[in-house]
Motif scaffolding. Structure first.
Motif, PDB file in Angstrom:
ATOM      1  N   UNK A  13       0.806  -1.210   0.000  1.00 25.41           N
ATOM      2  CA  UNK A  13       0.000   0.000   0.000  1.00 25.41           C
ATOM      3  C   UNK A  13       0.840   1.261   0.000  1.00 25.41           C
ATOM      4  N   UNK A  14       1.862   1.304   0.842  1.00 30.98           N
ATOM      5  CA  UNK A  14       2.716   2.491   0.909  1.00 30.98           C
ATOM      6  C   UNK A  14       3.527   2.657  -0.371  1.00 30.98           C
ATOM      7  N   UNK A  35      -0.446   4.993  13.735  1.00 33.07           N
ATOM      8  CA  UNK A  35       0.991   5.277  13.737  1.00 33.07           C
ATOM      9  C   UNK A  35       1.624   4.848  12.419  1.00 33.07           C
ATOM     10  N   UNK A  36       1.160   3.727  11.871  1.00 37.22           N
ATOM     11  CA  UNK A  36       1.697   3.246  10.600  1.00 37.22           C
ATOM     12  C   UNK A  36       1.312   4.184   9.468  1.00 37.22           C
ATOM     13  N   UNK A  37       0.071   4.685   9.486  1.00 36.59           N
ATOM     14  CA  UNK A  37      -0.361   5.641   8.465  1.00 36.59           C
ATOM     15  C   UNK A  37       0.452   6.930   8.563  1.00 36.59           C
ATOM     16  N   UNK A  38       0.735   7.381   9.780  1.00 40.69           N
ATOM     17  CA  UNK A  38       1.546   8.598   9.949  1.00 40.69           C
ATOM     18  C   UNK A  38       2.968   8.376   9.444  1.00 40.69           C
ATOM     19  N   UNK A  44       6.349  10.585   2.643  1.00 33.26           N
ATOM     20  CA  UNK A  44       5.970  11.254   1.402  1.00 33.26           C
ATOM     21  C   UNK A  44       4.927  10.515   0.596  1.00 33.26           C
ATOM     22  N   UNK A  45       4.252   9.521   1.228  1.00 34.98           N
ATOM     23  CA  UNK A  45       3.265   8.717   0.504  1.00 34.98           C
ATOM     24  C   UNK A  45       1.912   9.395   0.398  1.00 34.98           C
ATOM     25  N   UNK A 120       5.915  -3.650   5.996  1.00 32.53           N
ATOM     26  CA  UNK A 120       5.694  -2.369   6.656  1.00 32.53           C
ATOM     27  C   UNK A 120       6.086  -1.186   5.796  1.00 32.53           C
ATOM     28  N   UNK A 121       5.644   0.014   6.176  1.00 32.69           N
ATOM     29  CA  UNK A 121       5.892   1.206   5.353  1.00 32.69           C
ATOM     30  C   UNK A 121       7.364   1.554   5.200  1.00 32.69           C
TER      31      UNK A 121
END
Length: 361
Positions: A13-14, A35-38, A44-45, A120-121
């Motif tokens: 996704x990222x 936290x993962x979205x942040x 820069x995603x 993970x991102x």
């Protein structure tokens, strides 16, 4: 495509969000783990703020078991003009959505055939999909505009679109991805309690076979839980091959010449089947596999050495088709295997020797 919502900010996704954002698309990020979205946003995603209106595309990038529920919530909320998921299985999620009675004209199942051992991102990159197949599984119900938006996503990620039936896709990935991962894992598991003196002998062969066994177990439980039947069928066939090979090897231990001969024939037949299968693996740029000559060069483990050897190969006017590194045990050195067209190998070897490189004979 001007706006997109990516639900699930793991590796895939990222990476998709990074690719879209780098090409001017306004990307909104959502994840059950804020936290993962942040983190993805900080990379820069996109932004972890929700969209104010309907977006052009909603990309659901969550584990297969949760794809249908996330898509259903987004579709019922009227989040986007088009919806797609990037799960590694396609038949199951679509059947779940059909059972929920949703209008699937705005949905298309997809699967980018790309990944890494890490998740993970923080493992994401904007070029993760570049040059890789991205499977699309439209049906007769899929709206043309939705298919076009999906194709635009693939193009923006610089991947290669491949259209398949959903169930055919699931059988295919069981063969080329899911089953090999489990076989790699089982080989790696033999090393867990092996003697240290044996493990220290690990060379490039065992590294190649076990590389993918370092992936996140929880992620693979999710994947395999969504595609257990085809994977089990393939492993059952592999188990039959293993039993036959074990019998042949036991025959090689026999004092009877006839049995040893029979055992050797059995092992050779399996090895030749492996040769035939390996020869079908696509080569460079998806073309038929080519036979390359290996020029092995001793290289020290220091900054700039790889750049120097590639520069010297370029100065020789030789194109390096592929490259591998074989690390030496207990030494700060190794061999770089430069794979080139057979006719170019003598020229490259001679030129590198002239430039002071040590070659493996």
């Amino acid at each position: 495509m001007r706006t997109a919502l990516v639900i699930g900010t793991g590796l895939i996704g990222t990476s998709a969000a990074l690719a879209l954002a780098s090409r001017g698309v306004t990307v909104h990020l959502a994840d059950h783990d804020q936290a993962q979205a942040r983190t993805a946003a900080a990379l820069g995603a996109g932004t972890d703020e929700p969209p104010e209106g309907v977006v052009d595309l909603c990309v659901v990038a969550v584990p297969p078991a949760h794809v249908a529920a996330q898509l259903a919530d987004a579709m019922r909320a009227g989040t986007a003009r088009a919806y797609l998921d990037v799960a590694s299985v396609k038949g199951g999620p679509r059947r779940e959505l059909e059972a929920l009675g949703l209008d699937l004209t705005s949905y298309i199942g997809t699967h980018p055939m790309s990944g890494r051992e890490r998740s993970g991102p923080l493992a994401a990159t904007a070029d993760l999909f570049e040059g890789r197949p991205w499977v699309l599984t439209p049906t007769r119900d899929t709206d043309t505009e939705v298919l076009n938006i999906a194709l635009e996503l693939v193009a923006l990620c610089r991947a290669v679109p491949v259209v398949m039936d959903a169930d055919a896709h699931d059988r295919a990935v069981a063969l080329v991805s899911h089953m090999p991962h489990l076989v790699s894992t089982m080989v790696a598991a033999r090393l867990e309690n092996a003697e240290e003196s044996a493990v220290r002998l690990c060379g490039q062969g065992i590294r190649d076979v076990t590389r993918i066994a370092g992936s996140d177990p929880q992620m693979w439980i999710d994947i395999l839980s969504a595609n257990p039947g085809p994977v089990a069928d393939l492993l059952s066939a592999v188990a039959g091959d293993l039993e036959e090979t074990v019998r042949s090897l036991r025959s090689l231990q026999s004092a009877d010449d006839a049995k040893r001969h029979e055992g050797a024939e059995g092992v050779e037949a399996m090895l030749r089947r492996g040769n035939a299968g390996q020869a079908r693996v696509p080569g460079k740029h998806g073309a038929a596999p080519a036979a390359y000559e290996i020029v092995a060069v001793l290289i020290s483990d220091q900054p700039g050495e790889l750049a120097r050897i590639f520069a010297d190969a370029g100065a020789a006017g030789v194109n390096v088709e592929d490259v591998r590194i074989e690390h030496a045990t207990g030494q700060q050195a190794g061999f770089v295997q430069l794979m080139v067209q057979p006719a170019a190998a003598p020229k490259l070897a001679a030129s590198l020797r002239e430039r002071g490189w040590a070659m493996r004979q």
